[in-house]
Write a protein that holds these residues in place. Structure first.
Motif, mmCIF file in Angstrom:
data_model
loop_
_atom_site.group_PDB
_atom_site.id
_atom_site.type_symbol
_atom_site.label_atom_id
_atom_site.label_comp_id
_atom_site.label_asym_id
_atom_site.label_seq_id
_atom_site.Cartn_x
_atom_site.Cartn_y
_atom_site.Cartn_z
ATOM 1 N N GLY A 328 0.843 -1.205 0.000
ATOM 2 C CA GLY A 328 0.000 0.000 0.000
ATOM 3 C C GLY A 328 0.868 1.242 0.000
ATOM 4 O O GLY A 328 2.063 1.193 -0.337
ATOM 5 N N THR A 329 0.294 2.340 0.423
ATOM 6 C CA THR A 329 1.040 3.589 0.462
ATOM 7 C C THR A 329 0.429 4.488 1.542
ATOM 8 O O THR A 329 -0.609 4.157 2.119
ATOM 9 C CB THR A 329 1.019 4.291 -0.919
ATOM 10 N N ILE A 330 1.087 5.593 1.822
ATOM 11 C CA ILE A 330 0.509 6.584 2.742
ATOM 12 C C ILE A 330 0.615 7.932 2.060
ATOM 13 O O ILE A 330 1.698 8.338 1.629
ATOM 14 C CB ILE A 330 1.231 6.576 4.105
ATOM 15 N N GLU A 331 -0.519 8.594 1.932
ATOM 16 C CA GLU A 331 -0.569 9.856 1.205
ATOM 17 C C GLU A 331 -1.182 10.935 2.087
ATOM 18 O O GLU A 331 -1.926 10.628 3.029
ATOM 19 C CB GLU A 331 -1.424 9.708 -0.061
ATOM 20 N N THR A 359 -10.675 13.640 4.230
ATOM 21 C CA THR A 359 -9.262 13.307 4.010
ATOM 22 C C THR A 359 -9.142 11.956 3.309
ATOM 23 O O THR A 359 -8.385 11.807 2.341
ATOM 24 C CB THR A 359 -8.526 13.247 5.374
ATOM 25 N N THR A 360 -9.894 11.005 3.788
ATOM 26 C CA THR A 360 -9.800 9.649 3.235
ATOM 27 C C THR A 360 -10.282 9.611 1.786
ATOM 28 O O THR A 360 -9.650 8.994 0.923
ATOM 29 C CB THR A 360 -10.614 8.681 4.120
ATOM 30 N N VAL A 361 -11.400 10.291 1.514
ATOM 31 C CA VAL A 361 -11.917 10.329 0.134
ATOM 32 C C VAL A 361 -10.935 11.068 -0.776
ATOM 33 O O VAL A 361 -10.681 10.646 -1.914
ATOM 34 C CB VAL A 361 -13.317 10.992 0.095
ATOM 35 N N ALA A 362 -10.364 12.162 -0.286
ATOM 36 C CA ALA A 362 -9.413 12.924 -1.098
ATOM 37 C C ALA A 362 -8.161 12.100 -1.394
ATOM 38 O O ALA A 362 -7.616 12.139 -2.510
ATOM 39 C CB ALA A 362 -9.050 14.227 -0.394
ATOM 40 N N LYS A 366 -6.702 10.787 -4.991
ATOM 41 C CA LYS A 366 -5.310 10.990 -5.379
ATOM 42 C C LYS A 366 -4.639 9.664 -5.768
ATOM 43 O O LYS A 366 -3.862 9.603 -6.729
ATOM 44 C CB LYS A 366 -4.576 11.635 -4.196
ATOM 45 N N LEU A 367 -4.964 8.615 -5.039
ATOM 46 C CA LEU A 367 -4.358 7.310 -5.337
ATOM 47 C C LEU A 367 -4.821 6.785 -6.693
ATOM 48 O O LEU A 367 -4.042 6.159 -7.428
ATOM 49 C CB LEU A 367 -4.696 6.298 -4.236
ATOM 50 N N VAL A 368 -6.093 7.059 -7.022
ATOM 51 C CA VAL A 368 -6.582 6.637 -8.340
ATOM 52 C C VAL A 368 -5.889 7.462 -9.420
ATOM 53 O O VAL A 368 -5.389 6.918 -10.412
ATOM 54 C CB VAL A 368 -8.115 6.800 -8.449
#
Lengths: 431, 431
Positions: A328-331, A359-362, A366-368
């Motif tokens: 995974g990642t952390i953004e 925050t989570t939706v944003a 960003k991940l997409v």
């Protein structure tokens, strides 16, 4: 109430052990290892459950986190149950289409009971355990949601309650605590300072601090966010989860929940990618991730997302490790992106979340956009709190109603005007 | 999702009929009888269900209002289901003790999904039916909760939405509508004026107004508050219910829900007393009850309980009739009592309700004190909305946090001080 077969099975809970050195302890109100100062966590003997607990046993239990009682660190069969947990896992087709995903689900703890955040899970477990350990006063250090939940569930259980919050919290979170009539201490400082003060108070008063001396029990409540998603996906694991990171505890416990279900044979093993979401204004875990560090450098929080504004996250390194080892990642995202995330979720799925959910939706978006989520992945995004508690964060960005007289002509004029107004992306301009 | 046996059973829904003259109609978007101008309601053929639908069929359905789909006026087996309904029925031992009751239950729609009021029930049904009837724009006249719910569920369903509210609503209800980006019209006037305007708009625009042309379908959603209580009491009816009265519709539909369950053999018949709660500042039904009238004299609302401030209640006479024929009563309470009711419920049961719920709890208290509820009666009180939406109503009466420095000495001084402060009845003085 349905009499559940699960109640015949001995719980797996055995005691406490140090997460670092493995030293074992009796299950008292302690949270730090005497030998290495590592954090204590609950130990289990899952061989008591493996092959003995079935999906049907769990489904025959209550429609709450307590259907998983055998996996939780309590002894009673009369836990404090106010309907906490079993929140909807919604297929989010409209949000998925907007983002370009195919299989998106929302785990919606914005409607968790009784106080509309995932904290009701951890508090239900902590106060049940507090009663078992004989505490009559409970307490916590909180960024808001935990204060609401501790005060509410203590009121219901008839426990005395003293709650500590940073003095600059959102009005809804302060009122949403005071209404239950606890003693409420507003500390001039940020959450990390509140937390340090509470560690001192925990040593001088004989109180059960849900996230200090009861933390080993408390934090286990978050595992139910893993169990429920697995059960609600039809006893299967997702490909990818995105969850907010504050202390990092929630993230690590979702992971633990999935692993335990695999361990006892309730779901098949599958690789799940874990991605974490932080606000740029308080992103010590995201910074460590980006810089390839395996330690967290504390930061001073400055973000609209106050409920996840923990500058010195207790479980940060564990969250970091899980994100890395699962691929995974952390953004992190800006406050503007957070507000846009709140609006996007509301406009596509009818869910009003607080800043943490924005925050989570944003971060999901960003991940997409950066290709870090594959559109084919079965992705679960965790929404952890309700937008009615952080109204000031989004109030300036939703426009105003069109004010009209109670006459048909007045309405028709306003309606014609509404048709010609621009709609900014995610924002109706109604002024 | 569990495949339910209930889905094999044809729904009982047959069409519409006039509540006054009995004239029958096709199930279109109409709500007034062409012959006598009486209100139309949904007609059913319950012989299709009697003896054919079992408690197990219902329990095998989803954990939402849609487990009762056979009793609701929709044709689809894919209704809009966001987890609405099946809110907790909590045994309220601490509140019961405080009031001197023995068997008190709270039906807690303050945590209904998705928008935290019972309106999510009626809107889920109305918008499901609106889609069946081909509407692409939905609308409503609202005192706030209905606006929140219509805007949210329309967003989720991808329907266009235009909502009408009185211009003086609470901030949380306005923001809690705008966040979903409907067109929002704030009408200068009270709810009754908003409602009249909407009747005109319904004639000129081809929209589905959930509480006007879709009202026969919409209002049936409230029956689920009867079904659920019966099911959650172990397939039994209570002795006494206390519910708020606005239009009077909710009250009449709980009654209808109980009667239908008796009719199809799901519960045994039992006399249930129906008592209604109004705010003194808008109590046209309570006034008619007190004065022995069988008609309602409209009033101009002036109360903190805005969500139930309907001065000309559409179903007032039907509510009056039910209270009288069941041996219940209709009472009203002052704004001060309403706020005290909100605080009492929060402090004893950990439930933060809005002003309507405060009204209901205050009336419950009054009925016990005046001997109108027998302490032995199995009593259910309906809490219909969430306190985070009406924060301004209670904000001045909950005290303030004690502000301290992030130091142990500062805390200890404040704690000592907190021990010596008076606590007014239901109110901590923390200033």
């Amino acid at each position: 109430m349905v009499q559940s077969a699960i109640q015949e099975i001995k719980a797996a809970f055995t005691g406490l052990k140090c997460k670092e050195c493995g030293e074992t302890y009796e299950p008292a109100a302690i949270h730090v290892c005497e030998y290495c100062f590592g954090p204590l966590e609950v130990s289990y003997d899952f061989s008591r459950l493996a092959g003995k607990i079935t999906r049907q046993d769990i489904q025959a239990g209550p429609h709450s986190i307590w259907r998983y009682r055998s996996f939780l660190p309590v002894e009673t069969d009369q836990p404090i149950d106010v309907g906490t947990g079993m929140t909807p896992l919604l297929k989010a087709n409209r949000l998925a289409r907007q983002l370009g995903l195919k299989h998106l689900y929302i785990k919606n703890d914005a409607v968790n009971m009784p106080t509309l955040s995932f904290k009701d899970r951890v508090v239900s477990v902590a106060l049940t355990r507090a009663q078992e350990l004989g505490f009559t006063t409970v307490s916590c250090a909180s960024t808001g949601n935990l204060a609401n939940s501790t005060a509410a569930i203590a009121a219901r259980a008839g426990l005395d309650c003293c709650v500590f919050i940073p003095a600059d919290l959102e009005a809804g979170k302060v009122l949403g605590t005071l209404i239950y009539a606890p003693t409420l201490m507003a500390v001039e400082g940020n959450y990390d300072q509140v937390n340090r003060l509470c560690s001192e108070v925990a040593n001088t008063h004989g109180w059960g601090f849900v996230n200090i001396n009861l933390r080993p029990y408390y934090s286990e409540g978050s595992k139910t966010l893993g169990y429920e998603v697995a059960e609600q996906l039809g006893w299967d694991l997702p490909d990818h989860i995105v969850a907010p990171l504050a202390s990092g505890s929630l993230f690590t416990k979702i992971y633990k929940g999935f692993r335990e279900f695999v361990q006892v044979g309730l779901v098949e093993d599958r690789a799940v990618r874990f991605s974490g979401a932080q606000a740029e204004g308080c992103s010590p875990i995201a910074q460590a991730y980006r810089e390839g560090r395996d330690f967290i450098s504390p930061v001073k929080p400055n973000t609209v997302a106050k409920s996840i504004a923990i500058g010195n996250p207790a479980d940060g390194v564990y969250a970091l490790d899980i994100a890395r080892k699962t691929g995974g990642t952390i953004e992190s995202v800006s406050d503007e992106e957070i507000v846009a995330g709140m609006k996007l979720l509301a406009e596509t799925e009818g869910i009003f979340t607080e800043t943490a959910g924005g925050t989570t939706v944003a971060v999901l978006k960003k991940l997409v956009e950066t290709g870090q989520i594959n559109p084919e992945e079965k992705t679960v995004v965790y929404i952890t709190g309700n937008g009615l508690k952080t109204q000031e964060a989004v109030q300036p960005y939703v426009g105003e109603p069109l004010t009209i007289e109670a006459k048909l002509e007045s309405f028709e004029r306003a309606w014609d005007r509404a048709q010609t107004l621009d709609r900014l992306e995610w924002q109706p301009v109604m002024v």
